[in-house]
Design a protein around this motif. Structure first.
Motif, PDB file in Angstrom:
ATOM      1  N   SER A   8      -7.380 -10.984  19.094  1.00 33.87           N
ATOM      2  CA  SER A   8      -8.375 -10.145  18.427  1.00 33.87           C
ATOM      3  C   SER A   8      -9.705 -10.878  18.412  1.00 33.87           C
ATOM      4  O   SER A   8      -9.753 -12.105  18.307  1.00 33.87           O
ATOM      5  N   ILE A  21      -8.122  -6.912  21.269  1.00 38.05           N
ATOM      6  CA  ILE A  21      -8.597  -5.940  20.289  1.00 38.05           C
ATOM      7  C   ILE A  21      -9.930  -6.431  19.743  1.00 38.05           C
ATOM      8  O   ILE A  21     -10.034  -7.564  19.261  1.00 38.05           O
ATOM      9  N   THR A  38     -12.682  -5.722  16.861  1.00 39.96           N
ATOM     10  CA  THR A  38     -12.643  -5.002  15.586  1.00 39.96           C
ATOM     11  C   THR A  38     -13.543  -5.669  14.557  1.00 39.96           C
ATOM     12  O   THR A  38     -13.870  -6.852  14.664  1.00 39.96           O
ATOM     13  N   ALA A  40      -7.364  -7.513  12.771  1.00 35.91           N
ATOM     14  CA  ALA A  40      -7.501  -8.766  13.518  1.00 35.91           C
ATOM     15  C   ALA A  40      -6.345  -9.715  13.258  1.00 35.91           C
ATOM     16  O   ALA A  40      -5.864 -10.394  14.170  1.00 35.91           O
ATOM     17  N   ALA A  62      -2.944  -9.971  15.394  1.00 37.24           N
ATOM     18  CA  ALA A  62      -2.880 -10.605  16.710  1.00 37.24           C
ATOM     19  C   ALA A  62      -2.335 -12.027  16.608  1.00 37.24           C
ATOM     20  O   ALA A  62      -2.439 -12.678  15.566  1.00 37.24           O
ATOM     21  N   CYS A 107      -6.791 -15.168  16.933  1.00 38.23           N
ATOM     22  CA  CYS A 107      -7.948 -14.463  16.383  1.00 38.23           C
ATOM     23  C   CYS A 107      -9.200 -15.291  16.623  1.00 38.23           C
ATOM     24  O   CYS A 107      -9.240 -16.480  16.295  1.00 38.23           O
TER      25      CYS A 107
END
Length: 240
Positions: free
Chosen positions: A54, A215, A217, A223, A226, A229
């Motif tokens: 993320s 991802i 975000t 987040a 994941a 991060c």
């Protein structure tokens, strides 16, 4: 004495597995002013095949610029972007479009479905550009829709679906061509909490099957799901 043929093949598979799928090296993206704006500043990022990452940050932090670089929608001003070990900087616009079509899937906050085409037609559309043989397209689209739980909605128009169902159509469309990398930009931004959880679980099922997932975000809760991060702030990346 030369290596046995099987050992050579095994080593090739190992080398391929060790090659990062995504690699940013000192990437800066500047936009002319005055004053000049550096939306990304010396970004370094390595993502292995099958990773789940993320990238989280507030509005204006550089998330959209990062998405555009990773998705070959924009080019770094400085630095290198390697995709599966290959430099992307010298690719022409047509070559970049071809790589996107075959290699990268996109899911966006606003779904971006064609409102006057059926769910099935929306999922069929990207295969026109990704090299999937015509004879395979219908079966692959139906299989993708089955995977996201929408076999019963193939003939519906998008506006007759719930927000969660529309995002599932978008996910089916993103993965139908068999990409290696899925980029999701605020994929839960228009969904309620329960539906957000369902969509994230779907992403995680796809990742468990080997799809590399990034991802992007602003939502810390999304987040944190994941395995890795990365926080972006003022154009700089920090792994958490």
């Amino acid at each position: 004495m030369s290596e046995p043929q099987g050992a050579v093949a095994d080593r090739a598979v190992l080398d391929d597995a060790l090659t990062p799928l995504v690699e940013l090296r000192d990437v800066t993206r500047s936009f002319p002013g005055p004053p000049e704006v550096q939306a990304l500043k010396g970004a370094n990022l390595t993502v292995a095949p099958g990773d789940y990452l993320s990238i989280v940050g507030p509005s204006g932090s550089g998330k959209s610029t990062m998405l555009n670089i990773l998705g070959l929608l924009d080019r770094p001003s400085v630095g290198e972007y390697r995709l599966s070990g290959a430099l992307t900087g010298d690719l022409s616009d047509d070559e970049r479009a071809a790589v996107r079509a075959r290699f990268i899937g996109f899911v966006f906050q606003s779904f971006h479905l064609m409102p006057r085409r059926t769910v099935l037609d929306n999922v069929l559309m990207p295969m026109q550009y990704s090299g999937v043989p015509r004879r395979e397209r219908d079966a692959r689209a139906r299989e993708a829709l089955s995977r996201v739980g929408l076999s019963h909605r193939v003939d519906f128009l998008p506006n007759s679906l719930s927000g969660g169902e529309r995002q599932r159509v978008a996910v089916a469309r993103a993965v139908v061509s068999g990409p290696q990398l899925l980029l999701a930009d605020e994929p839960t931004g228009n969904l309620d909490q329960r539906t957000s959880g369902e969509v994230m679980s779907l992403f995680e099922e796809l990742n468990a099957d080997g799809l590399t997932l990034i991802i992007i975000t602003h939502d810390d809760a999304v987040a944190r799901r994941a395995r890795r991060c990365v926080r972006i702030s003022d154009g700089r990346l920090t792994e958490l």
